[in-house]
Design a protein around this motif. Sequence first.
Motif, PDB file in Angstrom:
ATOM      1  N   ALA A   1      -1.984  -4.051  11.149  1.00  0.00           N
ATOM      2  CA  ALA A   1      -1.156  -3.028  11.803  1.00  0.00           C
ATOM      3  C   ALA A   1       0.100  -2.764  10.974  1.00  0.00           C
ATOM      4  CB  ALA A   1      -0.781  -3.482  13.199  1.00  0.00           C
ATOM      5  N   GLU A   2       0.657  -3.816  10.411  1.00  0.00           N
ATOM      6  CA  GLU A   2       1.884  -3.700   9.606  1.00  0.00           C
ATOM      7  C   GLU A   2       1.621  -2.880   8.339  1.00  0.00           C
ATOM      8  OE1 GLU A   2       5.715  -3.948   9.300  1.00  0.00           O
ATOM      9  OE2 GLU A   2       4.597  -4.684  11.035  1.00  0.00           O
ATOM     10  N   LEU A   3       0.434  -3.058   7.779  1.00  0.00           N
ATOM     11  CA  LEU A   3       0.078  -2.338   6.550  1.00  0.00           C
ATOM     12  C   LEU A   3       0.158  -0.824   6.760  1.00  0.00           C
ATOM     13  CD1 LEU A   3      -1.032  -2.660   3.634  1.00  0.00           C
ATOM     14  CD2 LEU A   3      -3.315  -2.455   4.613  1.00  0.00           C
ATOM     15  N   GLY A   4      -0.190  -0.380   7.970  1.00  0.00           N
ATOM     16  CA  GLY A   4      -0.130   1.044   8.277  1.00  0.00           C
ATOM     17  C   GLY A   4       1.293   1.596   8.286  1.00  0.00           C
TER      18      GLY A   4
ATOM     19  N   GLY B   1       0.833  -1.206   0.000  1.00  0.00           N
ATOM     20  CA  GLY B   1       0.000   0.000   0.000  1.00  0.00           C
ATOM     21  C   GLY B   1       0.864   1.251   0.000  1.00  0.00           C
ATOM     22  N   PHE B   2       0.289   2.350   0.475  1.00  0.00           N
ATOM     23  CA  PHE B   2       0.992   3.641   0.486  1.00  0.00           C
ATOM     24  C   PHE B   2       0.674   4.359   1.788  1.00  0.00           C
ATOM     25  CE2 PHE B   2       0.071   2.435  -3.862  1.00  0.00           C
ATOM     26  CZ  PHE B   2       1.285   2.613  -4.490  1.00  0.00           C
ATOM     27  N   CYS B   3       1.562   5.266   2.182  1.00  0.00           N
ATOM     28  CA  CYS B   3       1.282   6.080   3.367  1.00  0.00           C
ATOM     29  C   CYS B   3       0.307   7.204   2.977  1.00  0.00           C
ATOM     30  CB  CYS B   3       2.577   6.666   3.933  1.00  0.00           C
ATOM     31  SG  CYS B   3       3.358   7.869   2.838  1.00  0.00           S
ATOM     32  N   HIS B   4      -0.194   7.897   3.962  1.00  0.00           N
ATOM     33  CA  HIS B   4      -1.189   8.934   3.701  1.00  0.00           C
ATOM     34  C   HIS B   4      -0.636  10.024   2.785  1.00  0.00           C
ATOM     35  CE1 HIS B   4      -3.554  12.588   4.592  1.00  0.00           C
ATOM     36  NE2 HIS B   4      -4.542  11.735   4.463  1.00  0.00           N
TER      37      HIS B   4
ATOM     38  N   GLN C   1      -5.924  -7.200   0.498  1.00  0.00           N
ATOM     39  CA  GLN C   1      -5.987  -7.028   1.949  1.00  0.00           C
ATOM     40  C   GLN C   1      -7.214  -7.720   2.530  1.00  0.00           C
ATOM     41  OE1 GLN C   1      -3.410  -5.890   3.594  1.00  0.00           O
ATOM     42  NE2 GLN C   1      -2.460  -5.596   1.594  1.00  0.00           N
ATOM     43  N   ARG C   2      -8.316  -7.628   1.803  1.00  0.00           N
ATOM     44  CA  ARG C   2      -9.560  -8.254   2.264  1.00  0.00           C
ATOM     45  C   ARG C   2      -9.370  -9.761   2.408  1.00  0.00           C
ATOM     46  NH1 ARG C   2     -14.711  -7.474  -1.597  1.00  0.00           N
ATOM     47  NH2 ARG C   2     -13.243  -8.437  -3.037  1.00  0.00           N
ATOM     48  N   LYS C   3      -8.740 -10.365   1.388  1.00  0.00           N
ATOM     49  CA  LYS C   3      -8.514 -11.812   1.410  1.00  0.00           C
ATOM     50  C   LYS C   3      -7.534 -12.201   2.494  1.00  0.00           C
ATOM     51  CE  LYS C   3      -8.337 -12.215  -3.303  1.00  0.00           C
ATOM     52  NZ  LYS C   3      -7.686 -12.522  -4.480  1.00  0.00           N
TER      53      LYS C   3
END
Length: 235
Positions: free
Chosen positions: A106-109, A55-58, A84-86
């Motif tokens: 949490a890691e995705l953030g 993903g990406f940061c804000h 991510q859903r899966k």
Amino acid sequence: MKPNICTIPITDLFSETDGCPICRMHRMLEEQYVEYITGAAMMAPDVRIITNKTGFCHRHFSMMVNNGPRLSNALLLQTHIDEQRKLVFPKKPDEPASKQNIAAIAELGKTCYVCDRIDHDVLHLLRTVYTQFAQDPEFRRQFAKQDYICLNHYSLIMTASQGNKKAMDKRKWSEFYEAVNTLSKKYMDTLYDDVTHFTTMYDYRNQGGDYKNSKDSIERAINFLTSYPVDPNLK
Ligand SMILES: [Zn+2]
Ligand SMILES: [Zn+2]
């Protein structure tokens, strides 16, 4: 085609003297990757496999949405959300997700494709900075003329230097450390004095006095401490 970091001219970057040169390097890479990710990378399935995961940061999501085509953003989001859903949600809706899956959320953030690429490339470009400093007297003069090295990049330059000891001999390293220390310390002292002067202007005895260089000292201090200018859109 990935942005080619070799085309980032170190000497050009240092020929400017406005602000921190590594912040300028960071910004240049950031603009290139944001353009790449919503442009040429749309044709690169291997990149999408990574972005679906990281993903990406804000900040970089915002830059992508504000600068890139809306369709590219939607396509990136579509496969990212799906992955991510899966990955994270349990099959049964009445059960909480496993600890492992919650940790994955949490890691995705904390992950961002653009940040990761920039971090990697800045380290690569820093190696060129060290080599250039060792070999080119004109570059050393330009280096010393910089406004400052911000606090985060001070730490980065110092840490990365440990893994690049071969870039120059001991004497040159001393010269380099002195140059970096002088730039950061001098500016930090100035900031301290300017912020202090600013606070004294609120004393009634100084009413009508001269602000000197202190009017924008709060903004400059935040830029120095965080590597980013104050964001006027955040209220
Ligand atoms: Zn910086
Ligand atoms: Zn990012």
